[in-house]
Structures are given as structure tokens and as C-alpha cells.
Design a protein around this motif. Structure first.
Motif, short mmCIF file in Angstrom:
data_model
loop_
_atom_site.label_atom_id
_atom_site.label_comp_id
_atom_site.label_asym_id
_atom_site.label_seq_id
_atom_site.Cartn_x
_atom_site.Cartn_y
_atom_site.Cartn_z
N ALA A 59 7.11 -65.99 9.28
CA ALA A 59 5.52 -65.38 8.78
C ALA A 59 5.58 -64.25 8.15
CB ALA A 59 4.52 -65.35 10.19
N ILE A 60 5.49 -64.29 7.12
CA ILE A 60 5.41 -63.05 5.89
C ILE A 60 4.40 -62.80 5.17
CG2 ILE A 60 8.25 -63.46 5.69
CD1 ILE A 60 7.28 -64.73 2.81
N GLN A 61 4.25 -61.50 4.56
CA GLN A 61 3.07 -61.03 3.64
C GLN A 61 3.53 -61.40 2.40
OE1 GLN A 61 2.25 -56.86 4.30
NE2 GLN A 61 3.64 -57.11 6.37
N ASN A 62 2.57 -61.71 1.55
CA ASN A 62 2.81 -61.92 0.14
C ASN A 62 3.03 -60.73 -0.71
OD1 ASN A 62 -0.04 -60.99 -0.05
ND2 ASN A 62 -0.23 -62.14 -1.93
N SER A 63 2.71 -59.46 -0.06
CA SER A 63 3.23 -58.50 -0.80
C SER A 63 4.77 -58.37 -0.96
CB SER A 63 2.51 -57.09 -0.02
OG SER A 63 2.96 -57.18 1.34
N ASP A 95 -10.90 -58.93 -1.97
CA ASP A 95 -9.90 -58.07 -1.19
C ASP A 95 -10.42 -56.57 -1.50
OD1 ASP A 95 -7.97 -56.45 -0.37
OD2 ASP A 95 -6.51 -58.02 -0.83
N PRO A 96 -10.61 -56.05 -0.27
CA PRO A 96 -11.16 -54.47 -0.53
C PRO A 96 -10.08 -53.57 -0.96
CG PRO A 96 -10.57 -55.08 1.70
CD PRO A 96 -10.49 -56.12 1.18
N ASN A 97 -8.77 -54.19 -1.26
CA ASN A 97 -7.63 -53.10 -1.86
C ASN A 97 -7.32 -53.57 -3.34
OD1 ASN A 97 -5.58 -51.83 -2.51
ND2 ASN A 97 -4.45 -51.88 -0.75
N PRO A 98 -8.06 -53.28 -4.20
CA PRO A 98 -7.48 -53.68 -5.78
C PRO A 98 -6.09 -53.74 -6.15
CG PRO A 98 -8.77 -51.59 -5.95
CD PRO A 98 -8.68 -52.08 -4.43
N ALA A 99 -5.33 -52.79 -5.27
CA ALA A 99 -3.86 -52.83 -5.51
C ALA A 99 -3.05 -54.14 -5.47
CB ALA A 99 -3.33 -51.51 -4.99
N GLN A 100 -3.61 -54.90 -4.44
CA GLN A 100 -3.13 -56.13 -3.88
C GLN A 100 -3.12 -57.11 -5.20
OE1 GLN A 100 -1.17 -56.46 -1.37
NE2 GLN A 100 -1.64 -54.43 -0.51
N ALA A 101 -3.98 -57.08 -5.97
CA ALA A 101 -4.52 -58.04 -6.89
C ALA A 101 -3.49 -58.64 -7.81
CB ALA A 101 -5.42 -57.56 -7.80
N PRO A 102 -2.22 -58.03 -8.29
CA PRO A 102 -1.42 -58.53 -8.96
C PRO A 102 -0.43 -59.44 -8.41
CG PRO A 102 -1.47 -56.20 -9.52
CD PRO A 102 -2.51 -56.44 -8.43
#
Length: 155
Positions: A59-63, A95-102
């Protein structure tokens, strides 16, 4: 296929902690949980456990997905030792954090480029059902199946 009422079907869940995983109940799926410090480490640990015969999922994060692509490609895929990978997804609409968009926008294309099958899950129950169904099928695959967990605010 086992059901959630039975003993956990996976021996291990190897994961990178993520707040999106807080609502997921890995205890019904795996007997033991190992915490990794990053996504490549989680994939490498799960690979080693699977190579040793354990039934495992990561289980990992897409970031951190991009950082683990070489580990997935050079170990899991090239040696044909697949196991399910659950990816929590940030950076989509809502997503409330736009830095995650890319990375949010790149997640599906990156996974698709590896030739992995993708399943989508929007709740704890859907994650559990997906991972339970994959436990029986992943051993006959050459590439790992990937379950994308999209949090509620993404719907």
C-alpha cells in the motif's frame, strides 16, 4: 475466494503510512503489517516476501509512485513476481491541496505505462473486495494488479 469473515488472506501488508489510509482496515486483509519509509522500499520488501512464498500486498501513496516505478519494473515485472499494489490517490478534482495535482493527473498514465491492470475503489469495502479478489488471481499474472483508492472527496 475468501470472505471478510474468514482469517486474513494475506500474510503481510507492506505500506507507507498515509492519512488517506486511516479509514482503511488492513487488519481484515493481512495478518501482519510492515511499515516502510518510502514507496520503493515498500515495493522491494513486498517483492522479497512474495519471492519467499508469502501472500502479500503493498500500500503506497501516489505522491511517491514515480519514485517506485523502477523498483516495480526492474523487480516485480521483470522477474514476474506480482502482488497487488494499493495506491492511495491525491491530486484529482476536489483535492484541497492543489500541489498534489501534477502527480494526481499522472498516476493512471504512469501505472498504465507499466502494463498493469487497474481497479478503482472508492470506499473501505471496495478496497477490501478488490484486494480479496486479487489474492487468488495475482499469482497467475506477470504484472502486478493495481488498486487505486480514490477518497470520498474525489467522487
Amino acid at each position: 475466494m475468501k470472505t471478510l469473515e474468514a482469517d486474513p488472506i494475506y500474510s503481510y501488508c507492506v505500506r507507507v503510512p498515509c492519512s488517506l489510509q486511516n479509514e482503511l482496515d488492513f487488519g481484515v486483509l493481512a495478518s501482519k503489517e510492515l511499515i516502510a519509509t518510502n514507496e520503493s522500499e515498500a515495493i522491494a520488501l513486498a517483492f522479497g516476501l512474495r519471492l519467499g512464498g508469502a501472500n502479500v500486498f503493498a500500500a503506497i501513496q501516489n505522491s511517491g509512485l514515480a519514485n517506485s516505478l523502477n523498483t516495480i519494473g526492474s523487480l516485480v515485472i521483470s522477474y514476474e513476481v506480482p502482488f497487488p499494489i494499493l495506491v492511495t490517490v491525491r491530486g484529482l478534482v476536489g483535492d484541497p491541496n492543489p500541489a498534489q495535482a501534477p502527480i494526481g493527473q499522472a498516476t493512471v498514465p504512469l501505472i498504465s505505462a507499466l502494463g498493469c491492470d487497474i481497479l478503482y475503489a472508492y470506499s473501505n469495502g471496495e478496497v477490501n473486495r478488490s484486494l480479496l479478489s486479487l489474492s487468488d488471481r495475482s499469482v497467475s499474472r506477470k504484472v502486478p494488479p493495481v488498486v487505486l483508492y480514490i477518497p470520498r472527496w474525489e467522487q
